[in-house]
Design a protein around this motif. Sequence first.
Motif, PDB file in Angstrom:
ATOM      1  N   GLY A  15     -13.638  -1.197   8.518  1.00 45.64           N
ATOM      2  CA  GLY A  15     -12.697  -0.404   8.058  1.00 45.64           C
ATOM      3  C   GLY A  15     -12.577   0.887   8.099  1.00 45.64           C
ATOM      4  O   GLY A  15     -11.193   1.436   8.801  1.00 45.64           O
ATOM      5  N   SER A  16     -13.428   1.640   9.388  1.00 45.23           N
ATOM      6  CA  SER A  16     -12.666   2.112  10.154  1.00 45.23           C
ATOM      7  C   SER A  16     -11.960   2.703  10.614  1.00 45.23           C
ATOM      8  O   SER A  16     -11.020   3.498  11.532  1.00 45.23           O
ATOM      9  N   GLN A  17     -11.084   1.349  11.069  1.00 42.60           N
ATOM     10  CA  GLN A  17     -10.205   0.905  12.745  1.00 42.60           C
ATOM     11  C   GLN A  17      -8.583   0.850  11.567  1.00 42.60           C
ATOM     12  O   GLN A  17      -8.136   0.585  12.025  1.00 42.60           O
ATOM     13  N   VAL A  18      -8.746   0.856   9.612  1.00 49.94           N
ATOM     14  CA  VAL A  18      -7.999   0.077   9.180  1.00 49.94           C
ATOM     15  C   VAL A  18      -6.967   1.430   9.637  1.00 49.94           C
ATOM     16  O   VAL A  18      -6.819   2.634   9.152  1.00 49.94           O
ATOM     17  N   GLN A  19      -5.495   0.866  10.153  1.00 50.20           N
ATOM     18  CA  GLN A  19      -4.556   2.267   9.194  1.00 50.20           C
ATOM     19  C   GLN A  19      -3.663   1.749   8.774  1.00 50.20           C
ATOM     20  O   GLN A  19      -2.972   0.438   9.022  1.00 50.20           O
ATOM     21  N   LEU A  20      -2.991   3.121   8.211  1.00 45.33           N
ATOM     22  CA  LEU A  20      -1.501   2.110   7.051  1.00 45.33           C
ATOM     23  C   LEU A  20      -0.329   1.507   7.738  1.00 45.33           C
ATOM     24  O   LEU A  20       0.272   0.431   7.125  1.00 45.33           O
ATOM     25  N   ALA A  21      -0.210   2.134   8.850  1.00 41.90           N
ATOM     26  CA  ALA A  21       0.748   2.082   9.817  1.00 41.90           C
ATOM     27  C   ALA A  21       0.958   0.323   9.788  1.00 41.90           C
ATOM     28  O   ALA A  21       1.804  -0.022   9.911  1.00 41.90           O
TER      29      ALA A  21
ATOM     30  N   LEU B  28      -1.666  -1.454   8.357  1.00 41.73           N
ATOM     31  CA  LEU B  28      -0.931  -2.786   6.933  1.00 41.73           C
ATOM     32  C   LEU B  28       0.338  -2.635   6.919  1.00 41.73           C
ATOM     33  O   LEU B  28       0.669  -3.868   6.522  1.00 41.73           O
ATOM     34  N   SER B  29       1.108  -2.036   7.061  1.00 47.47           N
ATOM     35  CA  SER B  29       3.257  -1.917   6.346  1.00 47.47           C
ATOM     36  C   SER B  29       3.299  -3.047   7.494  1.00 47.47           C
ATOM     37  O   SER B  29       4.360  -3.843   6.658  1.00 47.47           O
ATOM     38  N   ARG B  30       2.855  -3.165   8.900  1.00 49.84           N
ATOM     39  CA  ARG B  30       3.578  -4.333   9.384  1.00 49.84           C
ATOM     40  C   ARG B  30       3.209  -5.621   8.968  1.00 49.84           C
ATOM     41  O   ARG B  30       4.071  -6.672   8.885  1.00 49.84           O
ATOM     42  N   ASN B  31       2.113  -6.060   9.098  1.00 53.28           N
ATOM     43  CA  ASN B  31       1.591  -6.917   8.928  1.00 53.28           C
ATOM     44  C   ASN B  31       0.387  -7.131   8.048  1.00 53.28           C
ATOM     45  O   ASN B  31      -0.796  -7.018   9.654  1.00 53.28           O
ATOM     46  N   PRO B  32      -0.090  -6.754   7.289  1.00 52.95           N
ATOM     47  CA  PRO B  32      -1.373  -6.913   7.063  1.00 52.95           C
ATOM     48  C   PRO B  32      -2.988  -7.800   6.221  1.00 52.95           C
ATOM     49  O   PRO B  32      -3.613  -7.723   6.666  1.00 52.95           O
ATOM     50  N   TYR B  33      -2.186  -8.977   6.767  1.00 54.20           N
ATOM     51  CA  TYR B  33      -2.526  -9.956   6.292  1.00 54.20           C
ATOM     52  C   TYR B  33      -3.825 -10.984   7.247  1.00 54.20           C
ATOM     53  O   TYR B  33      -4.944 -11.222   7.339  1.00 54.20           O
ATOM     54  N   PRO B  34      -3.554 -10.572   8.495  1.00 57.93           N
ATOM     55  CA  PRO B  34      -4.576 -10.537   9.723  1.00 57.93           C
ATOM     56  C   PRO B  34      -5.309  -9.564   9.502  1.00 57.93           C
ATOM     57  O   PRO B  34      -6.709  -9.954  10.091  1.00 57.93           O
ATOM     58  N   ILE B  35      -5.784  -8.283   9.418  1.00 58.07           N
ATOM     59  CA  ILE B  35      -6.324  -7.384   9.183  1.00 58.07           C
ATOM     60  C   ILE B  35      -6.659  -7.513   8.276  1.00 58.07           C
ATOM     61  O   ILE B  35      -8.802  -7.364   7.905  1.00 58.07           O
TER      62      ILE B  35
ATOM     63  N   LEU C 231      -7.763  -5.450  -2.305  1.00 58.57           N
ATOM     64  CA  LEU C 231      -6.019  -6.010  -2.005  1.00 58.57           C
ATOM     65  C   LEU C 231      -5.476  -7.336  -2.264  1.00 58.57           C
ATOM     66  O   LEU C 231      -6.012  -7.995  -2.107  1.00 58.57           O
ATOM     67  N   VAL C 232      -4.341  -7.170  -2.982  1.00 62.97           N
ATOM     68  CA  VAL C 232      -3.536  -8.061  -4.027  1.00 62.97           C
ATOM     69  C   VAL C 232      -3.174  -9.004  -3.208  1.00 62.97           C
ATOM     70  O   VAL C 232      -3.524 -10.688  -2.955  1.00 62.97           O
ATOM     71  N   GLY C 233      -2.692  -8.858  -1.497  1.00 65.41           N
ATOM     72  CA  GLY C 233      -2.788 -10.000  -0.596  1.00 65.41           C
ATOM     73  C   GLY C 233      -3.594 -10.561   0.122  1.00 65.41           C
ATOM     74  O   GLY C 233      -4.101 -11.702   0.743  1.00 65.41           O
ATOM     75  N   ALA C 234      -4.566  -9.485  -0.201  1.00 64.35           N
ATOM     76  CA  ALA C 234      -6.558 -10.565   0.776  1.00 64.35           C
ATOM     77  C   ALA C 234      -6.611 -11.718  -1.023  1.00 64.35           C
ATOM     78  O   ALA C 234      -6.760 -12.829  -0.190  1.00 64.35           O
ATOM     79  N   ALA C 235      -6.601 -11.847  -2.052  1.00 67.80           N
ATOM     80  CA  ALA C 235      -6.965 -12.441  -3.453  1.00 67.80           C
ATOM     81  C   ALA C 235      -6.454 -13.223  -2.855  1.00 67.80           C
ATOM     82  O   ALA C 235      -6.606 -14.569  -3.432  1.00 67.80           O
ATOM     83  N   ASN C 236      -4.695 -13.325  -2.552  1.00 71.34           N
ATOM     84  CA  ASN C 236      -4.301 -13.873  -3.384  1.00 71.34           C
ATOM     85  C   ASN C 236      -3.756 -15.185  -2.062  1.00 71.34           C
ATOM     86  O   ASN C 236      -3.118 -16.615  -1.496  1.00 71.34           O
TER      87      ASN C 236
END
Length: 396
Positions: free
Chosen positions: A12-18, A20-27, A309-314
């Motif tokens: 989590g400490s490495q997560v950046q919104l930028a 996630l904006s490009r491609n959140p799903y691998p993260i 994170l809806v994209g993760a739940a889905n």
Amino acid sequence: MTNKREQRYPLGSQVQLADLSRNPYPILKELQAHEPLSWIPEQRLWFVTRRADMLAMLLDSASFTVVSPHSLLADTFGPTMLSTDGESQRKLRRPFNAPFAPNYVQAHMTEAIAAQANCLIDQFIGEKQVDLKTAFADHLALWTVTSMLGLPIHDFPTFRGWFTDIAHALGNFINDPAIRQRGQQAAAAFGDYALPHLERMRRSPDGSVLCAVLQASEPLTEEELLSAARVIIFGGLETTAAMFANTVWALLTHPEQFAAVRANPALLTQALEESLRWEPPVQTCTRHVARPAMIQGVELEPGETVQCLVGAANRDPAHFTNPDLYDIARQNARDHLSFAIGRHFCLGAALARLEGEIGLRILFDRLPDLRLAPERPSAPEGHEFRSPPTLYALWG
């Protein structure tokens, strides 16, 4: 405390919104597998990425509320059905439940949506290329929800600009004061536009949803009605237009599945649900801890903020087989959480689904050889609200 959390939650400490904006799903997939509850320093809040945890949270409004002095929804819109709980939320939502119910929208909006979809296509069909995001998705979504409410659109770019600024404010988790100010200015400008129309409805009732609410036995106050109109239009525009664009993009980047939909239009409903699962227009549901609560063995303190994170739940493999695949034959696609769940289930879900089925059926019928423009590629982007910024397509 912050340093200890960063050490305990290294992913989590490495997560950046930028990113996630490009491609959140691998993260999100990595978090889901190894840190299903994770502290995100950039935003100073928690991420939850497993579907079961989200269901428990979203169905427990006593522990996880939308009410908070830090709520971006309340800061931008004021008190609405999305930023209140309990009797306050029921009061603000109750007048709109019946006109947004599935039977009502189908009976009252089916012909109008079809006519508007055809009208929009008439305007660009001869061009052989267009940005479907602006020319079709945005226009149809905005026209549908404002028409239902009884608010005419005289200046589409200005109207769209207001709600773009509002979208940025609602995703302003880094608390940029300039973004906040633009969002509040846009909300105020919409109020200045809508207020004379409320006065007109009082003088000359027109059968619209807002007019019916004005005449209700327990009417909302003027400011409550304006705030409701803002939030309903925002949802009806931003999320429905994104649903249109994401579904077209998904099908055109999966030509075999697009061919299946073209051959059997009955599959379009399933394609829409799978698109909502695979590329949700709204990526998060934010909640605030109201009383000590436990997630993944960690006790959260009142006042803390948690994002589902809806994209993760889905794409949770515990519920969806091969979740990263776009598959219109998926039997449980409708189990997605893209319209949320519980007391804050999306008011406009039935209207959005109706728009999608009618609008896309007409679009695909009238542009049978629709394809993406290879020289102007685009793809969904965005952390909070996710869709292609443009969607240039060719036909003919």
